[in-house]
Write a protein that holds these residues in place. Structure first.
Motif, PDB file in Angstrom:
ATOM      1  N   LYS A   9       0.902  -1.184  -0.038  1.00  0.00           N
ATOM      2  CA  LYS A   9      -0.006   0.026  -0.035  1.00  0.00           C
ATOM      3  C   LYS A   9       1.042   1.311  -0.177  1.00  0.00           C
ATOM      4  O   LYS A   9       0.300   2.427   0.423  1.00  0.00           O
ATOM      5  CB  LYS A   9      -1.135  -0.063   1.007  1.00  0.00           C
ATOM      6  N   GLY A  10       2.022   1.084  -0.640  1.00  0.00           N
ATOM      7  CA  GLY A  10       3.012   2.237  -0.583  1.00  0.00           C
ATOM      8  C   GLY A  10       2.535   3.171  -2.046  1.00  0.00           C
ATOM      9  O   GLY A  10       2.155   2.529  -2.980  1.00  0.00           O
ATOM     10  N   PRO A  45       9.362  -0.408  -4.268  1.00  0.00           N
ATOM     11  CA  PRO A  45       8.879   0.961  -4.582  1.00  0.00           C
ATOM     12  C   PRO A  45       8.093   1.540  -3.326  1.00  0.00           C
ATOM     13  O   PRO A  45       7.453   0.819  -2.521  1.00  0.00           O
ATOM     14  CB  PRO A  45       8.261   1.164  -5.713  1.00  0.00           C
ATOM     15  N   GLY A  46       8.111   2.871  -3.342  1.00  0.00           N
ATOM     16  CA  GLY A  46       7.196   3.632  -2.160  1.00  0.00           C
ATOM     17  C   GLY A  46       7.152   4.831  -2.048  1.00  0.00           C
ATOM     18  O   GLY A  46       8.275   5.549  -2.172  1.00  0.00           O
ATOM     19  N   GLU A  47       6.242   5.387  -1.830  1.00  0.00           N
ATOM     20  CA  GLU A  47       5.819   6.654  -1.330  1.00  0.00           C
ATOM     21  C   GLU A  47       5.079   6.661   0.102  1.00  0.00           C
ATOM     22  O   GLU A  47       4.202   5.890   0.149  1.00  0.00           O
ATOM     23  CB  GLU A  47       5.403   7.555  -2.142  1.00  0.00           C
ATOM     24  N   GLY A  48       5.437   7.523   1.111  1.00  0.00           N
ATOM     25  CA  GLY A  48       4.614   7.293   2.215  1.00  0.00           C
ATOM     26  C   GLY A  48       5.464   7.579   3.641  1.00  0.00           C
ATOM     27  O   GLY A  48       6.331   8.103   3.583  1.00  0.00           O
ATOM     28  N   ALA A  50       7.076   6.078   7.138  1.00  0.00           N
ATOM     29  CA  ALA A  50       7.779   4.748   7.668  1.00  0.00           C
ATOM     30  C   ALA A  50       7.098   3.944   8.467  1.00  0.00           C
ATOM     31  O   ALA A  50       6.832   2.642   8.242  1.00  0.00           O
ATOM     32  CB  ALA A  50       9.336   5.047   8.120  1.00  0.00           C
ATOM     33  N   SER A  51       6.430   4.402   9.615  1.00  0.00           N
ATOM     34  CA  SER A  51       5.930   3.450  10.565  1.00  0.00           C
ATOM     35  C   SER A  51       4.475   2.786   9.967  1.00  0.00           C
ATOM     36  O   SER A  51       4.237   1.667  10.496  1.00  0.00           O
ATOM     37  CB  SER A  51       5.464   4.233  11.966  1.00  0.00           C
ATOM     38  N   THR A  52       3.801   3.609   9.246  1.00  0.00           N
ATOM     39  CA  THR A  52       2.595   2.955   8.503  1.00  0.00           C
ATOM     40  C   THR A  52       3.242   1.788   7.549  1.00  0.00           C
ATOM     41  O   THR A  52       2.440   0.655   7.706  1.00  0.00           O
ATOM     42  CB  THR A  52       1.864   4.002   7.860  1.00  0.00           C
ATOM     43  N   CYS A  77      13.177   4.854  -2.979  1.00  0.00           N
ATOM     44  CA  CYS A  77      12.426   6.079  -2.223  1.00  0.00           C
ATOM     45  C   CYS A  77      12.331   5.366  -0.975  1.00  0.00           C
ATOM     46  O   CYS A  77      13.091   4.984  -0.219  1.00  0.00           O
ATOM     47  CB  CYS A  77      11.505   6.644  -2.820  1.00  0.00           C
ATOM     48  N   LEU A  78      10.888   5.277  -0.451  1.00  0.00           N
ATOM     49  CA  LEU A  78      10.568   4.899   0.633  1.00  0.00           C
ATOM     50  C   LEU A  78      11.226   3.225   0.855  1.00  0.00           C
ATOM     51  O   LEU A  78      11.668   2.977   2.018  1.00  0.00           O
ATOM     52  CB  LEU A  78       9.322   4.837   1.105  1.00  0.00           C
ATOM     53  N   GLY A  79      11.172   2.521  -0.287  1.00  0.00           N
ATOM     54  CA  GLY A  79      11.700   1.224  -0.229  1.00  0.00           C
ATOM     55  C   GLY A  79      12.927   1.359  -0.083  1.00  0.00           C
ATOM     56  O   GLY A  79      13.653   0.059   0.571  1.00  0.00           O
TER      57      GLY A  79
END
Length: 195
Positions: A9-10, A45-48, A50-52, A77-79
């Motif tokens: 869900k990122g 991949p990811g945007e968002g 960290a804790s979620t 990125c967040l990944g």
């Protein structure tokens, strides 16, 4: 070639799938541990936040699965940040695959947070960057960063030097968005798919 794109869900997952399609590669968006473990290559991949993101990974058991992967693995990125041990973003414990703690950029008069836009890479040291020059630009959107360390394979500056890309064994990751970085990002994705 079987490509798994991890679904936790990122944000920005669809852009990565489109980037792979433009390369003629079909990828499966999945949170299924068996599909992930049997893939030839994995993209994370990811945007968002960290804790979620970590809560979602834990809810699917992926916090135990991902560190055991042995095939080429690319975080974006967040990944990338999630591969570290801990993040200042909401005091989150991460996957612990790489030995860095994620820090927040300090804003000043010339440097707003988030670091958003085109920036070039420095000190490239990996086949992931074959055909990429240090004057080439890639697209960043992030408020947090991994410090430079022995795992760093490319650096950025804002104004603090930070890890623009990292590697440990089969785990590669980039802080910038390959899928939004034009021909340079496409070349990096192609290089990853050749690993």
């Amino acid at each position: 070639m079987k490509i798994a794109v991890i679904d936790y869900k990122g944000g920005n997952v669809q852009s990565v799938l489109f980037a792979l399609e433009r390369l003629g590669v079909h990828a499966t968006l999945t949170a299924n541990p068996e599909e992930i473990q049997s893939a030839d290559k994995i993209l994370f991949p990811g945007e968002g936040e960290a804790s979620t993101a970590m809560q979602e990974l834990r809810s699917k058991g992926l916090d135990h699965v991902l560190p055991t992967c042995r095939q080429p693995f690319l975080g974006i990125c967040l990944g990338m940040q999630l591969l570290g041990t801990h993040s200042e973003e909401n005091n989150a414990d991460m996957l612990g695959i790489l030995p860095f703690e994620v820090k927040r950029f300090a804003a000043d008069a010339q440097h707003k947070v988030p670091h958003m836009g085109w920036n070039n890479l420095h000190r490239l040291r990996s086949s992931l960057f074959d055909g990429v020059r240090e004057e080439d630009y890639v697209y960043f959107v992030h408020s947090y960063y991994a410090p430079v360390g022995s795992y760093t394979i490319a650096e950025g500056e804002y104004p603090t030097p930070f890890s623009a890309a990292v590697q440990h064994e089969n785990f590669y990751a980039v802080q910038f968005h390959t899928e939004k970085s034009g021909p340079v990002g496409t070349r990096i994705l192609e290089n990853f798919l050749k690993l």
